[in-house]
Design a protein around this motif. Structure first.
Motif, PDB file in Angstrom:
ATOM      1  N   ALA A  60       0.959  -1.126  -0.077  1.00  0.00           N
ATOM      2  CA  ALA A  60       0.058  -0.140   0.266  1.00  0.00           C
ATOM      3  C   ALA A  60       1.135   1.348  -0.544  1.00  0.00           C
ATOM      4  O   ALA A  60       1.506   1.196   1.200  1.00  0.00           O
ATOM      5  N   THR A  61       1.236   2.332  -0.975  1.00  0.00           N
ATOM      6  CA  THR A  61       1.195   2.932  -1.280  1.00  0.00           C
ATOM      7  C   THR A  61       0.583   4.364  -0.980  1.00  0.00           C
ATOM      8  O   THR A  61      -0.796   4.515  -2.475  1.00  0.00           O
ATOM      9  N   ILE A  62       0.347   5.944  -0.450  1.00  0.00           N
ATOM     10  CA  ILE A  62      -0.691   6.333   0.175  1.00  0.00           C
ATOM     11  C   ILE A  62      -0.683   7.529  -1.214  1.00  0.00           C
ATOM     12  O   ILE A  62       0.284   8.395  -2.068  1.00  0.00           O
ATOM     13  N   VAL A  63      -1.577   7.640  -1.887  1.00  0.00           N
ATOM     14  CA  VAL A  63      -1.717   8.845  -3.156  1.00  0.00           C
ATOM     15  C   VAL A  63      -2.263   9.953  -2.797  1.00  0.00           C
ATOM     16  O   VAL A  63      -1.949  11.190  -4.056  1.00  0.00           O
ATOM     17  N   ARG A  64      -1.811  10.678  -1.847  1.00  0.00           N
ATOM     18  CA  ARG A  64      -1.693  11.920  -1.142  1.00  0.00           C
ATOM     19  C   ARG A  64      -0.503  12.450   0.063  1.00  0.00           C
ATOM     20  O   ARG A  64       0.045  11.687   0.150  1.00  0.00           O
ATOM     21  N   GLY A  65       0.003  13.506   0.132  1.00  0.00           N
ATOM     22  CA  GLY A  65       1.466  13.764   0.760  1.00  0.00           C
ATOM     23  C   GLY A  65       1.311  14.013   2.677  1.00  0.00           C
ATOM     24  O   GLY A  65       2.387  14.435   2.897  1.00  0.00           O
ATOM     25  N   GLU A  66      -0.415  14.266   2.737  1.00  0.00           N
ATOM     26  CA  GLU A  66       0.107  14.341   3.966  1.00  0.00           C
ATOM     27  C   GLU A  66      -1.033  13.129   4.692  1.00  0.00           C
ATOM     28  O   GLU A  66      -2.394  13.034   3.684  1.00  0.00           O
ATOM     29  N   GLY A  67      -0.896  12.640   6.007  1.00  0.00           N
ATOM     30  CA  GLY A  67      -2.058  12.174   6.021  1.00  0.00           C
ATOM     31  C   GLY A  67      -2.791  10.501   5.496  1.00  0.00           C
ATOM     32  O   GLY A  67      -1.801  10.465   4.103  1.00  0.00           O
ATOM     33  N   GLY A  68      -3.895  10.129   5.552  1.00  0.00           N
ATOM     34  CA  GLY A  68      -4.087   8.934   4.954  1.00  0.00           C
ATOM     35  C   GLY A  68      -3.266   7.450   5.143  1.00  0.00           C
ATOM     36  O   GLY A  68      -3.417   6.164   4.663  1.00  0.00           O
ATOM     37  N   GLU A 115      -3.553   3.535  -1.837  1.00  0.00           N
ATOM     38  CA  GLU A 115      -4.236   3.314  -1.137  1.00  0.00           C
ATOM     39  C   GLU A 115      -4.365   4.897  -0.178  1.00  0.00           C
ATOM     40  O   GLU A 115      -3.669   5.505  -0.300  1.00  0.00           O
ATOM     41  N   HIS A 116      -5.408   4.779   0.552  1.00  0.00           N
ATOM     42  CA  HIS A 116      -5.544   6.074   1.238  1.00  0.00           C
ATOM     43  C   HIS A 116      -6.915   5.480   2.594  1.00  0.00           C
ATOM     44  O   HIS A 116      -7.411   4.124   2.128  1.00  0.00           O
ATOM     45  N   GLY A 117      -6.582   5.316   3.569  1.00  0.00           N
ATOM     46  CA  GLY A 117      -6.698   4.675   4.472  1.00  0.00           C
ATOM     47  C   GLY A 117      -8.210   5.931   4.992  1.00  0.00           C
ATOM     48  O   GLY A 117      -8.456   4.771   6.301  1.00  0.00           O
ATOM     49  N   GLY A 118      -8.360   6.474   5.087  1.00  0.00           N
ATOM     50  CA  GLY A 118      -9.836   7.395   5.388  1.00  0.00           C
ATOM     51  C   GLY A 118      -9.372   6.742   7.359  1.00  0.00           C
ATOM     52  O   GLY A 118      -8.625   7.263   7.586  1.00  0.00           O
ATOM     53  N   LEU A 119     -10.332   6.102   7.631  1.00  0.00           N
ATOM     54  CA  LEU A 119     -10.587   6.536   9.269  1.00  0.00           C
ATOM     55  C   LEU A 119      -9.728   5.649   9.424  1.00  0.00           C
ATOM     56  O   LEU A 119      -9.398   5.697  10.694  1.00  0.00           O
ATOM     57  N   ARG A 120      -8.761   4.459   8.865  1.00  0.00           N
ATOM     58  CA  ARG A 120      -8.420   3.592   9.721  1.00  0.00           C
ATOM     59  C   ARG A 120      -6.781   4.255   9.151  1.00  0.00           C
ATOM     60  O   ARG A 120      -6.053   3.910   8.422  1.00  0.00           O
ATOM     61  N   LEU A 141      -5.728  -1.706  -6.372  1.00  0.00           N
ATOM     62  CA  LEU A 141      -6.760  -1.303  -5.157  1.00  0.00           C
ATOM     63  C   LEU A 141      -6.391  -0.952  -4.156  1.00  0.00           C
ATOM     64  O   LEU A 141      -6.912  -2.686  -4.444  1.00  0.00           O
ATOM     65  N   ALA A 142      -6.038  -1.251  -3.439  1.00  0.00           N
ATOM     66  CA  ALA A 142      -6.132  -1.651  -1.973  1.00  0.00           C
ATOM     67  C   ALA A 142      -7.900  -1.593  -1.826  1.00  0.00           C
ATOM     68  O   ALA A 142      -8.355  -0.222  -0.519  1.00  0.00           O
TER      69      ALA A 142
END
Length: 456
Positions: free
Chosen positions: A57-65, A102-107, A180-181
Motif C-alpha cells: 500500500a502506497t498513499i496517493v496524497r502527501g498528508e494523512g492517509g 491506498e488511502h486509509g480514510g478512518l483507518r 487498488l487496496a
C-alpha cells in the motif's frame, strides 16, 4: 507444464506464471534510501521466479492517509520517477510489478497512533460518512481518536482524481499494473461497506452495486490519465464482523460487487474475507508472543498506543483475537470460487496459502473446479524472500513435478506466528524474527533450494 507455471493474461499483459507476491508493508517510506529498500525487498522474489509482484500500500496524497508507519507516498512526481530504478530491476528478471494505491480514510495513524497524532494535531481523517456508533463508542472510551472530515461530493471527485494522477505517475515509472487496496478497512472498503457508507448522494445507496460508484470513478480517472494499464482490486466480504455489527457486506454482497466491477472494466479481482475494523481477520494465525514481549520494541509500542499500560492492553486484545481467528488454510477459497463462477476476468487468491500441493489444488490441477487463476502469498515472503525458486522449480525430466517434493520441501517455512507484523506499528520493517523459521531457511539455503538454473 503444470498450471502454476503457465502464463496468465492480466489486462492484455502476459504474466509469466500464476504465483504472485501479494501486497506487503515494505516500510520503505520516501527518504533517500527508499528505492534501495524497495529493491532489496522486492527483487529477490523476481529473481527467484515470481510472475507478479505487488508493491504494498502506497498513499496517493502527501498528508494523512497512512495506515501504518513507513508507508510510501506517490504524490511526488520526483519520487515516483526514481521508482523507475525498481521497475527496471524487476523487469530484468522477466517479472511484472503492480503498485497498490491506498488511502486509509478512518483507518489511519491519526486515528490510532498516539505519538503521530500528537505531532500532527491538525490532521483530520477522511470519512465517507459520520463514523458509525460502534466506532464513536471506542472514541469515547479513549481507545481511538476521531476528528473526521466527511467528504462532500466534490471532495470525493478530488480524491478519485488523486488515485488517477498517482496511477499515471506509476505507469511513467514503468509499473505494469495498478492494484487498488479495496479491503483491509481502507477508504475504498469504507465506500463499499454499509457499515461506513451512509451517504445519500451518488456515492451511497442500499445495494452493494450502488456503493461501487467511487471505484467506478477511480477506474475512469485511471483510464483517462494512465491509459489501458491493467487494473485490479481487492473485493471485501465482511464475514468476520461481530454480531453487534448488523450492517456489513456478506459473501453474497462481495460476489455481486466483484461481478459488477468485472463488467465495468476491472481486469482482475482479489476477493478477501475480512472485518469492518482492522484486526487479525487480515492475517490470522498465532498470537505473536515473541514480538509483544521483546524489549527492542517496548518503547515503540508505548509511543504508538500512548503508554506501556495501553500497549499491554492492546496485546491482551490481540491474544483474544487469536482465539477467534484461528489460522485456516486458504481461508478465502470458497469466496474466490464463487466469484470465479460469475466473472470473466482472472480471480486472484491469497490468504493462508502455504504449500505447493495446495496451490495446485486451488488452480484446479487435480481436475476439481478451480478457485482462482493466480495464487499469492504475503507473510511467507518475509520468511523466504526467494520462495518462488523452490515452489516453481520443475524436475528436468518431467518438466512438471517440483524438484523438492510436494509433501515436504515445497511447504513454506512461515509458521504464521505474526512476529513479523506486530513490530510494524513501531515503524520496524517486515522481516521474519522467529528462530525456528530462520533456521529452516538456512537449511534450505544450504541445500540449494533457492538456486535457479540459468534457463529458468
Amino acid at each position: 507444464m503444470a498450471r502454476l507455471e503457465a502464463p496468465v493474461d492480466l489486462g492484455g499483459k502476459t504474466v509469466g506464471n500464476r504465483l504472485y507476491r501479494a501486497p506487503l508493508l515494505e516500510c520503505a517510506g520516501n527518504g533517500p534510501d527508499a528505492v534501495d529498500a524497495l529493491i532489496e525487498d522486492l527483487e529477490p522474489a523476481a529473481d527467484a521466479g515470481a510472475g507478479l509482484l505487488c508493491q504494498g500500500a502506497t498513499i496517493v496524497r502527501g498528508e494523512g492517509g497512512r495506515g501504518a508507519p513507513g508507508m510510501s507516498r506517490v504524490h511526488d512526481p520526483a519520487f515516483v520517477e526514481r521508482l523507475g530504478r525498481l521497475t527496471d530491476r524487476i523487469h530484468d528478471h522477466g517479472a511484472r510489478i503492480a503498485l497498490q494505491l491506498e488511502h486509509g480514510g478512518l483507518r489511519t495513524m491519526e486515528t490510532w497512533h498516539s505519538e503521530y497524532r500528537a505531532a500532527h494535531p491538525d490532521l483530520e481523517q477522511l470519512a465517507v460518512s459520520r463514523p458509525p456508533a460502534q466506532l464513536r463508542a471506542l472514541d469515547r472510551l479513549g481507545l481511538v481518536s476521531f476528528d473526521p472530515s466527511v467528504l462532500d461530493t466534490a471532495e470525493v471527485y478530488g480524491l478519485a482524481a488523486d488515485f488517477g494522477k498517482a496511477a499515471a505517475r506509476a505507469v511513467e515509472a514503468g509499473y505494469d499494473a495498478i492494484h487498488l487496496a479495496g479491503a483491509n478497512m481502507g477508504i475504498v472498503q469504507q465506500f463499499l461497506s454499509p457499515f461506513y457508507n451512509r451517504r445519500d448522494d451518488e456515492f451511497g445507496g442500499s445495494r452493494p452495486e450502488d456503493r461501487t460508484r467511487f471505484l467506478e470513478l477511480v477506474h475512469d480517472e485511471i483510464r483517462t490519465r494512465a491509459g489501458d494499464v491493467p487494473l485490479l482490486t481487492k473485493v471485501p466480504a465482511e464475514t468476520a464482523a461481530p454480531r453487534i455489527v448488523r450492517r456489513h457486506l456478506d459473501r453474497d454482497d462481495g460476489v455481486a460487487i466483484a461481478e459488477h466491477l468485472a463488467e465495468y472494466g476491472f481486469d482482475a479481482v482479489a476477493p478477501v474475507e475480512t472485518n469492518v475494523i482492522w484486526d487479525m481477520s487480515i492475517v490470522r494465525g498465532a498470537y505473536p508472543e515473541r514480538a509483544w514481549e521483546s524489549d527492542e520494541f517496548a518503547e515503540g509500542y508505548a509511543d504508538a498506543f500512548g503508554s506501556r499500560y495501553r500497549a499491554r492492553a492492546v496485546a491482551a486484545l490481540n491474544r483474544l483475537q487469536e482465539r477467534r481467528f484461528d489460522f485456516e488454510p486458504a481461508w478465502n477459497e470458497e469466496f474466490c470460487r464463487r466469484v470465479r463462477r460469475r466473472v470473466d476476468v482472472p480471480v486472484m487468491l491469497e490468504g493462508g496459502v502455504r504449500e505447493r500441493g495446495q496451490i495446485d489444488r486451488l488452480l484446479g490441477e487435480a481436475g476439481e473446479e478451480p478457485a482462482a487463476d493466480a495464487v499469492g502469498m504475503a507473510r511467507p515472503f518475509y520468511a523466504e524472500p526467494r520462495l518462488p525458486a523452490r515452489l516453481l522449480e520443475s524436475d528436468a525430466t518431467t518438466g512438471s513435478a517440483p524438484r523438492y517434493g510436494v509433501d515436504a520441501e515445497t511447504r513454506v517455512a512461515c509458521e504464521s506466528c505474526n512476529n513479523c507484523t506486530v513490530p510494524q506499528v513501531t515503524g520496524a520493517p517486515g522481516v521474519c524474527r522467529t528462530p525456528s523459521v530462520l533456521r529452516r531457511r538456512g537449511e534450505l539455503e544450504k541445500a540449494g533450494a533457492y538456486e535457479r538454473d540459468a534457463d529458468d
